[in-house]
Design an enzyme around this catalytic site. Structure first.
Site, PDB file in Angstrom:
ATOM      1  CE  LYS A 112      -4.160  -2.082   0.907  1.00 47.37           C
ATOM      2  NZ  LYS A 112      -3.828  -3.473   1.124  1.00 47.37           N
TER       3      LYS A 112
HETATM    4  C1  LIG Z   1      -4.502  -4.607   0.741  1.00 48.19           C
HETATM    5  C2  LIG Z   1      -3.763  -5.878   0.780  1.00 48.19           C
HETATM    6  C3  LIG Z   1      -4.062  -6.940  -0.083  1.00 48.19           C
HETATM    7  C4  LIG Z   1      -5.202  -6.866  -1.070  1.00 48.19           C
HETATM    8  O1  LIG Z   1      -4.996  -5.900  -2.068  1.00 48.19           O
HETATM    9  P1  LIG Z   1      -6.223  -5.365  -2.930  1.00 48.19           P
HETATM   10  O2  LIG Z   1      -5.676  -4.278  -3.765  1.00 48.19           O
HETATM   11  O3  LIG Z   1      -7.249  -4.888  -1.947  1.00 48.19           O
HETATM   12  O4  LIG Z   1      -6.717  -6.526  -3.716  1.00 48.19           O
HETATM   13  C5  LIG Z   1      -3.257  -8.072  -0.025  1.00 48.19           C
HETATM   14  N1  LIG Z   1      -2.244  -8.180   0.851  1.00 48.19           N
HETATM   15  C6  LIG Z   1      -1.937  -7.184   1.704  1.00 48.19           C
HETATM   16  C7  LIG Z   1      -0.819  -7.379   2.658  1.00 48.19           C
HETATM   17  C8  LIG Z   1      -2.670  -6.010   1.693  1.00 48.19           C
HETATM   18  O5  LIG Z   1      -2.349  -5.026   2.535  1.00 48.19           O
END
Ligand SMILES: *Cc1c(COP(=O)(O)O)cnc(C)c1O
Length: 462
Positions: A112
């Site tokens: 993120k």
């Molecule tokens: C947010 C997240 C996901 C999922 O990603 P999306 O874009 O919502 O599909 C998977 N793994 C981790 C560690 C995340 O923080």
């Protein structure tokens, strides 16, 4: 470059406006009116470039005239300066023709950060130029919230409120949200699950009086600028393995469908991607949907990969828009049906989706055993989300095509599950080693929209 809503009834916006708006006023999501194309020569020319220069070249056509080249380059440089790996998104090898794209070297140890650090710098530049101030409200299953608080803390033109499900995020995730001392960031522990937090956020955006009153802005994964930031590492990884001269596949641990949707955009831009594989945990609504069983909500089952414990995968709407021939009316109807439980996907749309995406799921047991097995065969210690990806990639991959599985978080973010699976307690990186000593600041709040709105109104800077 113009952006249009997936529901077809909101004004067209520029990149900057779409970024500052988040959710469209018709309830839809902004998508580019056209997808810019990247030629094979342009892809070949990315070879050997820095991550930042690749990011500039890939994102530039989407940004239009919202930022000039020098300003945009400076924004990208600031966004990735806080990462502790020079390659930003390094690729390591797990097995013959199976690679892991490590996306956890940013400040909060999850992918993120790639989008949130960039969006923090973009917001700051845009708002300073406009002389404006906004209130950012986000819903999180754990990683978005910590990434947002880290990216926006201390910025003078934003207040940030993060809704997270009380008791359902890991302790590291919680502390990353509750320990920054800056007075413009607020962590709210909601008595509900992630879908409740996300639903409350959607309701706030659909209440125009509240929305305009606090100048609400969204940085959840529905924000187009976040999707865009994630397109970059599909290019950088594929180029490392020989794109455009050979195809690669990607497996993506998926919750809200944002990260995998970025891969779909990369493919639509011209990156030669063979398969895009959606990997879900036991909350497998996307896998069931892609297997032809329609999109029908069930209860959320808390798992050891909590950032993927999702029933309403908000970015899925973007690909449905394409699958239904960019018919905003059809998407509006599907989303209405989703409000009362779910919908079936038309035959034509399902064919479109299955041409683009493959899918699989990993149970809790399979996730744990994949962490152990991968450690033994490659020395790589996976977080549970990344392990879901590796498990599904192992099931689905064609040995002749390089497979890149996205490692979405650092194992230290989910130490309990990692220790259970491997016997190893993954240490936090040194820069975070005092996280458990820092004082926490958090507000517990009922799963009640009115209470949340009151809290926000009472805590924004006047
Ligand atoms: C947010 C997240 C996901 C999922 O990603 P999306 O874009 O919502 O599909 C998977 N793994 C981790 C560690 C995340 O923080």
């Amino acid at each position: 470059m113009k952006y249009i809503s997936t529901r077809g009834a909101a004004p067209e916006l520029s990149f900057e406006e779409a970024m500052l708006t988040g959710l469209a006023r018709d309830g839809g999501l902004y998508v580019p009116a056209e997808i810019p194309q990247v030629s094979a020569d342009e892809i070949a020319a990315l070879s050997g470039l820095s991550y930042e220069e690749t990011a500039f070249r890939i994102m530039r056509p989407f940004v239009g005239d919202s930022f000039d080249d020098d300003a945009f380059r400076a924004i990208i440089a600031r966004a990735y300066a806080g990462f502790d790996h020079a390659a930003r998104a390094p690729l390591v090898q797990l097995d013959q023709n199976h690679f892991l794209l490590e996306l956890f070297h940013g400040p909060t140890l999850a992918f993120k950060d790639f989008a949130m650090q960039l969006i923090g710098q973009l917001f700051q530049a845009a708002l300073a130029r406009r002389g404006e101030r906004v209130t950012i409200v986000g819903a999180t299953s754990g990683d978005t919230g910590s990434a947002a608080i880290e990216a926006f803390k201390g910025l003078s033109n934003v207040d940030v409120f993060i809704l997270f499900p009380h008791g359902r995020v890991s302790e590291v995730q919680r502390r990353q949200m509750t320990t920054p001392a800056d007075s413009n960031v607020h962590a709210l522990a909601v008595d509900g699950d992630f879908d409740d937090c996300q639903a409350a956020l959607k309701d706030m955006f659909n209440d125009f009086e509240f929305r305009d009153g606090v100048r609400l802005a969204g940085v959840n994964s529905i924000n187009w600028a976040r999707v865009l930031a994630q397109v970059v590492y599909y290019f950088s990884a594929a180029v490392s393995l020989g794109a455009p001269h050979r195809k690669v596949s990607f497996t993506v641990p998926t919750g809200n469908f944002g990260d995998i949707f970025a891969g779909y955009i990369a493919k639509r831009m011209g990156l030669p991607i063979d398969r895009l594989v959606v990997a879900t945990n036991q909350n497998d609504i996307l896998h069931r949907c892609l297997s032809g069983q329609g999109y029908h909500k069930g209860p959320t089952h808390p798992s050891i990969s909590p950032s993927m414990d999702i029933q309403v995968s908000s970015n899925f709407e973007r690909v449905l828009y394409d699958a239904y021939g960019r018919d905003g009316g059809a998407v509006t109807q599907l989303m209405d049906e989703l409000g009362s439980g779910g919908f079936d996907v038309s035959q034509g749309a399902l064919e479109f989706l299955r041409e683009q995406f493959d899918s699989g799921r990993a149970s809790e047991e399979e996730t744990l055993s994949t962490i152990g097995a991968t450690l033994r065969t490659s020395t790589e210690l996976l977080c549970p989300h990344s392990a879901v990806g590796v498990k599904v990639a192992n099931d689905r991959r064609d040995p002749a095509v390089p497979m890149i599985t996205l490692a979405t978080a650092h194992p230290a973010k989910f130490p309990a599950a990692v220790e259970q699976a491997s016997g190893i307690h993954p240490p936090l990186p040194p820069r975070m080693s005092d996280l458990f000593e820092r004082p926490e600041r958090v507000s517990r709040i009922a799963n009640d929209l009115a209470a949340m709105k009151e809290f926000i109104k009472g805590h924004i800077a006047k």
